[in-house]
Design an enzyme around this catalytic site. Structure first.
Site, PDB file in Angstrom:
ATOM      1  N   GLY A 164       0.812  -1.202   0.000  1.00 28.30           N
ATOM      2  CA  GLY A 164       0.000   0.000   0.000  1.00 28.30           C
ATOM      3  C   GLY A 164       0.850   1.259   0.000  1.00 28.30           C
ATOM      4  O   GLY A 164       0.587   2.211  -0.736  1.00 28.30           O
ATOM      5  N   ARG A 198       7.217   1.822   1.112  1.00 26.99           N
ATOM      6  CA  ARG A 198       7.545   0.410   1.286  1.00 26.99           C
ATOM      7  C   ARG A 198       7.990  -0.193  -0.034  1.00 26.99           C
ATOM      8  O   ARG A 198       8.865  -1.052  -0.078  1.00 26.99           O
ATOM      9  CB  ARG A 198       6.358  -0.360   1.863  1.00 26.99           C
ATOM     10  CG  ARG A 198       6.719  -1.756   2.373  1.00 26.99           C
ATOM     11  CD  ARG A 198       5.542  -2.431   3.049  1.00 26.99           C
ATOM     12  NE  ARG A 198       5.109  -1.661   4.202  1.00 26.99           N
ATOM     13  CZ  ARG A 198       3.865  -1.594   4.637  1.00 26.99           C
ATOM     14  NH1 ARG A 198       2.907  -2.245   4.002  1.00 26.99           N
ATOM     15  NH2 ARG A 198       3.560  -0.889   5.703  1.00 26.99           N
ATOM     16  N   ARG A 217       2.018  11.237  -8.932  1.00 29.05           N
ATOM     17  CA  ARG A 217       1.304  11.332  -7.653  1.00 29.05           C
ATOM     18  C   ARG A 217       2.090  10.701  -6.510  1.00 29.05           C
ATOM     19  O   ARG A 217       1.521  10.257  -5.505  1.00 29.05           O
ATOM     20  CB  ARG A 217      -0.089  10.696  -7.752  1.00 29.05           C
ATOM     21  CG  ARG A 217      -1.018  11.393  -8.726  1.00 29.05           C
ATOM     22  CD  ARG A 217      -2.374  10.716  -8.798  1.00 29.05           C
ATOM     23  NE  ARG A 217      -3.242  11.369  -9.772  1.00 29.05           N
ATOM     24  CZ  ARG A 217      -4.101  12.343  -9.477  1.00 29.05           C
ATOM     25  NH1 ARG A 217      -4.186  12.791  -8.229  1.00 29.05           N
ATOM     26  NH2 ARG A 217      -4.854  12.884 -10.409  1.00 29.05           N
ATOM     27  N   ARG A 254      -0.445  -8.625  -3.621  1.00 27.35           N
ATOM     28  CA  ARG A 254      -0.528  -7.522  -2.653  1.00 27.35           C
ATOM     29  C   ARG A 254       0.136  -7.952  -1.359  1.00 27.35           C
ATOM     30  O   ARG A 254      -0.078  -9.075  -0.863  1.00 27.35           O
ATOM     31  CB  ARG A 254      -1.991  -7.157  -2.382  1.00 27.35           C
ATOM     32  CG  ARG A 254      -2.190  -6.357  -1.092  1.00 27.35           C
ATOM     33  CD  ARG A 254      -3.562  -5.759  -0.967  1.00 27.35           C
ATOM     34  NE  ARG A 254      -3.946  -5.534   0.421  1.00 27.35           N
ATOM     35  CZ  ARG A 254      -3.396  -4.643   1.243  1.00 27.35           C
ATOM     36  NH1 ARG A 254      -2.402  -3.894   0.820  1.00 27.35           N
ATOM     37  NH2 ARG A 254      -3.832  -4.511   2.489  1.00 27.35           N
ATOM     38  N   ILE A 255       0.972  -7.089  -0.808  1.00 30.63           N
ATOM     39  CA  ILE A 255       1.519  -7.307   0.527  1.00 30.63           C
ATOM     40  C   ILE A 255       1.128  -6.106   1.376  1.00 30.63           C
ATOM     41  O   ILE A 255       1.375  -4.962   1.005  1.00 30.63           O
ATOM     42  CB  ILE A 255       3.046  -7.488   0.502  1.00 30.63           C
ATOM     43  CG1 ILE A 255       3.739  -6.353  -0.259  1.00 30.63           C
ATOM     44  CG2 ILE A 255       3.419  -8.833  -0.118  1.00 30.63           C
ATOM     45  CD1 ILE A 255       5.248  -6.399  -0.167  1.00 30.63           C
ATOM     46  N   GLY A 256       0.454  -6.361   2.476  1.00 34.84           N
ATOM     47  CA  GLY A 256      -0.049  -5.248   3.263  1.00 34.84           C
ATOM     48  C   GLY A 256      -0.196  -5.583   4.722  1.00 34.84           C
ATOM     49  O   GLY A 256       0.138  -6.680   5.177  1.00 34.84           O
ATOM     50  N   SER A 257      -0.706  -4.625   5.448  1.00 32.57           N
ATOM     51  CA  SER A 257      -0.965  -4.809   6.878  1.00 32.57           C
ATOM     52  C   SER A 257      -2.448  -5.032   7.096  1.00 32.57           C
ATOM     53  O   SER A 257      -3.278  -4.702   6.250  1.00 32.57           O
ATOM     54  CB  SER A 257      -0.488  -3.582   7.666  1.00 32.57           C
ATOM     55  OG  SER A 257      -1.160  -2.414   7.210  1.00 32.57           O
ATOM     56  N   MET A 295      -8.103  -3.055   3.678  1.00 30.75           N
ATOM     57  CA  MET A 295      -8.923  -2.110   2.927  1.00 30.75           C
ATOM     58  C   MET A 295      -8.807  -2.263   1.408  1.00 30.75           C
ATOM     59  O   MET A 295      -9.370  -1.446   0.675  1.00 30.75           O
ATOM     60  CB  MET A 295      -8.550  -0.669   3.320  1.00 30.75           C
ATOM     61  CG  MET A 295      -8.772  -0.348   4.777  1.00 30.75           C
ATOM     62  SD  MET A 295      -8.468   1.400   5.161  1.00 30.75           S
ATOM     63  CE  MET A 295      -9.889   2.177   4.382  1.00 30.75           C
ATOM     64  N   GLU A 296      -8.099  -3.301   0.919  1.00 26.92           N
ATOM     65  CA  GLU A 296      -7.827  -3.360  -0.513  1.00 26.92           C
ATOM     66  C   GLU A 296      -8.094  -4.706  -1.187  1.00 26.92           C
ATOM     67  O   GLU A 296      -8.362  -4.754  -2.397  1.00 26.92           O
ATOM     68  CB  GLU A 296      -6.350  -3.006  -0.778  1.00 26.92           C
ATOM     69  CG  GLU A 296      -5.963  -1.574  -0.507  1.00 26.92           C
ATOM     70  CD  GLU A 296      -5.645  -1.302   0.961  1.00 26.92           C
ATOM     71  OE1 GLU A 296      -5.761  -0.144   1.387  1.00 26.92           O
ATOM     72  OE2 GLU A 296      -5.304  -2.263   1.687  1.00 26.92           O
ATOM     73  N   SER A 336      -0.603  -6.043  11.844  1.00 28.94           N
ATOM     74  CA  SER A 336       0.039  -4.856  12.410  1.00 28.94           C
ATOM     75  C   SER A 336      -0.639  -4.391  13.692  1.00 28.94           C
ATOM     76  O   SER A 336      -0.049  -3.634  14.464  1.00 28.94           O
ATOM     77  CB  SER A 336       0.027  -3.716  11.392  1.00 28.94           C
ATOM     78  OG  SER A 336      -1.310  -3.403  11.021  1.00 28.94           O
ATOM     79  N   ASP A 337      -1.883  -4.835  13.895  1.00 24.83           N
ATOM     80  CA  ASP A 337      -2.582  -4.494  15.129  1.00 24.83           C
ATOM     81  C   ASP A 337      -3.685  -5.523  15.371  1.00 24.83           C
ATOM     82  O   ASP A 337      -4.087  -6.237  14.456  1.00 24.83           O
ATOM     83  CB  ASP A 337      -3.172  -3.085  15.062  1.00 24.83           C
ATOM     84  CG  ASP A 337      -4.089  -2.884  13.868  1.00 24.83           C
ATOM     85  OD1 ASP A 337      -5.286  -2.683  14.087  1.00 24.83           O
ATOM     86  OD2 ASP A 337      -3.614  -2.914  12.717  1.00 24.83           O
ATOM     87  N   ARG A 384       5.928  -0.847  10.761  1.00 21.72           N
ATOM     88  CA  ARG A 384       5.038  -1.076   9.622  1.00 21.72           C
ATOM     89  C   ARG A 384       5.747  -0.788   8.298  1.00 21.72           C
ATOM     90  O   ARG A 384       5.581  -1.512   7.325  1.00 21.72           O
ATOM     91  CB  ARG A 384       3.788  -0.182   9.725  1.00 21.72           C
ATOM     92  CG  ARG A 384       2.849  -0.537  10.858  1.00 21.72           C
ATOM     93  CD  ARG A 384       1.769   0.522  10.969  1.00 21.72           C
ATOM     94  NE  ARG A 384       0.913   0.316  12.130  1.00 21.72           N
ATOM     95  CZ  ARG A 384      -0.382   0.065  12.055  1.00 21.72           C
ATOM     96  NH1 ARG A 384      -0.972  -0.034  10.890  1.00 21.72           N
ATOM     97  NH2 ARG A 384      -1.095  -0.089  13.147  1.00 21.72           N
TER      98      ARG A 384
END
Length: 215
Positions: free
Chosen positions: A3, A7, A26, A70-73, A163-164, A186-187, A200
């Site tokens: 995200g 990162r 952007r 996708r790699i995310g939290s 969220m993705e 992450s939480d 993070r």
């Protein structure tokens, strides 16, 4: 696709050789380089399904990308999941209206590509990683005015909230392409535990290396 574009920068500088920045529009940084001799690109996706929806759509349709990992939290909502555990998203529920555009007369179940999913599970086992595979929730809301909004999802066995993922899986399905989501906890939304901002951004090495092992 992490995200956070920073990162993506970290991954390119840490894991890739001959990495070249190929996008700064952007400030959504993207790099292409080599990993074990194979060409790979890493690019930020931003936050939420709308942002992931735009970038993954363009990659699939305009740049001939065949697969996106996708790699995310994510925030855990089950008691047996701890900080830094990995979740492999087999499916992704959502409270988003993103699927409305496809004109389906019912509810669509966004799922991962099985080939990538199977490879990820096998690779995680060989690495002795603490991994859970199952359903996640992709929510449009990071802050929610409704109390205990995740309780019904928790009862249905949802592992964690991001969220993705659902948007990515829908775009992949429509394009006939492949997608997989790997999440690091992450939480914990019920234990009130969390990683700090630096952890993070610069951590998550197990997840990153697992993703790269699938190439």
């Amino acid at each position: 696709m992490p995200g956070d574009p920073l990162r993506a920068k970290f991954i390119a500088e840490t894991y890739l050789t001959h990495a070249v920045c190929v996008n700064k529009v952007r400030n959504m940084l993207a790099y292409t380089g080599l990993y074990n001799g194979k060409e790979v690109s890493v690019m930020g996706a931003g936050m939420g399904i709308p942002s992931m929806g735009i970038y993954s759509y363009e990659l699939y349709h305009f740049y001939n990308v065949d697969q996106i990992i996708r790699i995310g939290s994510a925030g855990a909502i089950q008691d047996d999941i701890a900080l830094n555990d990995l979740v492999i998203a087999m499916g992704a529920c959502t409270d988003s209206n993103y699927g409305y555009q496809f004109g389906l007369q019912g509810s669509f179940a966004p799922i991962a590509d099985f080939t990538l999913l199977e490879k990820a599970v096998c690779s995680a086992r060989t690495r002795n990683l603490t991994v859970q595979t199952g359903n996640v929730l992709s929510s449009d809301m990071f802050y929610n005015d409704m109390e205990n909004i995740n309780a019904p999802w928790r009862k249905m066995g949802i592992l964690a909230v991001d969220m993705e993922t659902a948007g990515l899986y829908m775009n992949a399905a429509r394009a006939g392409k492949k997608a997989l989501c790997l999440l690091t906890i992450s939480d914990h939304l019920y234990k009130k535990e969390y990683l700090n901002a630096e952890e993070r951004q610069l951590g998550f090495s197990n997840m990153i290396e697992l993703a790269l092992s699938l190439l």
